[in-house]
Design a protein around this motif. Sequence first.
Motif, PDB file in Angstrom:
ATOM      1  N   LEU A  22       0.835  -1.193   0.000  1.00 32.72           N
ATOM      2  CA  LEU A  22       0.000   0.000   0.000  1.00 32.72           C
ATOM      3  C   LEU A  22       0.871   1.244   0.000  1.00 32.72           C
ATOM      4  O   LEU A  22       1.888   1.287   0.688  1.00 32.72           O
ATOM      5  CB  LEU A  22      -0.880   0.039   1.253  1.00 32.72           C
ATOM      6  CG  LEU A  22      -1.817  -1.130   1.489  1.00 32.72           C
ATOM      7  CD1 LEU A  22      -2.500  -1.001   2.838  1.00 32.72           C
ATOM      8  CD2 LEU A  22      -2.835  -1.223   0.378  1.00 32.72           C
ATOM      9  N   SER A  35      -0.206   5.346  10.540  1.00 33.91           N
ATOM     10  CA  SER A  35       0.571   4.119  10.751  1.00 33.91           C
ATOM     11  C   SER A  35       0.143   3.395  12.021  1.00 33.91           C
ATOM     12  O   SER A  35       0.080   2.166  12.049  1.00 33.91           O
ATOM     13  CB  SER A  35       2.072   4.415  10.770  1.00 33.91           C
ATOM     14  OG  SER A  35       2.417   5.202  11.885  1.00 33.91           O
ATOM     15  N   CYS A  51       3.428  -1.385   3.937  1.00 38.27           N
ATOM     16  CA  CYS A  51       2.976  -0.010   3.727  1.00 38.27           C
ATOM     17  C   CYS A  51       4.158   0.910   3.450  1.00 38.27           C
ATOM     18  O   CYS A  51       5.191   0.820   4.108  1.00 38.27           O
ATOM     19  CB  CYS A  51       2.221   0.492   4.947  1.00 38.27           C
ATOM     20  SG  CYS A  51       0.715  -0.415   5.286  1.00 38.27           S
ATOM     21  N   TYR A  53       4.893   5.007   3.185  1.00 39.94           N
ATOM     22  CA  TYR A  53       4.287   6.276   3.565  1.00 39.94           C
ATOM     23  C   TYR A  53       4.959   7.419   2.811  1.00 39.94           C
ATOM     24  O   TYR A  53       6.180   7.502   2.771  1.00 39.94           O
ATOM     25  CB  TYR A  53       4.410   6.485   5.076  1.00 39.94           C
ATOM     26  CG  TYR A  53       3.711   5.404   5.857  1.00 39.94           C
ATOM     27  CD1 TYR A  53       2.352   5.501   6.116  1.00 39.94           C
ATOM     28  CD2 TYR A  53       4.386   4.280   6.303  1.00 39.94           C
ATOM     29  CE1 TYR A  53       1.690   4.504   6.817  1.00 39.94           C
ATOM     30  CE2 TYR A  53       3.732   3.279   6.997  1.00 39.94           C
ATOM     31  CZ  TYR A  53       2.387   3.399   7.256  1.00 39.94           C
ATOM     32  OH  TYR A  53       1.734   2.418   7.940  1.00 39.94           O
TER      33      TYR A  53
END
Length: 90
Positions: A22, A35, A51, A53
Amino acid sequence: HNTIENIRYSFKLIDKKEKVRLLIVSSTQHLYRISMIILLISKQLNFYPKCYYYPVYPSGFIKDKWYLDKDIRKEIALEIDKIIHYDLIS
């Protein structure tokens, strides 16, 4: 309606049998709380996507001088308040 609801809904759309990556794009002030929420929801669903960011800075934002911007200080104070709230209920 809110970050938790958005993440839960997004996780429902993902095929959890596949490897999932993601990309999370949000304001720098909001990424830490996102998060935390993803970690909490991942534990509940036993689903741990990878993930990434990506922080988005407001125009004119200077990282070393963030404290000089009244709006940024206000956003950070609101995020800290929400982080404390989520930490207390989780």
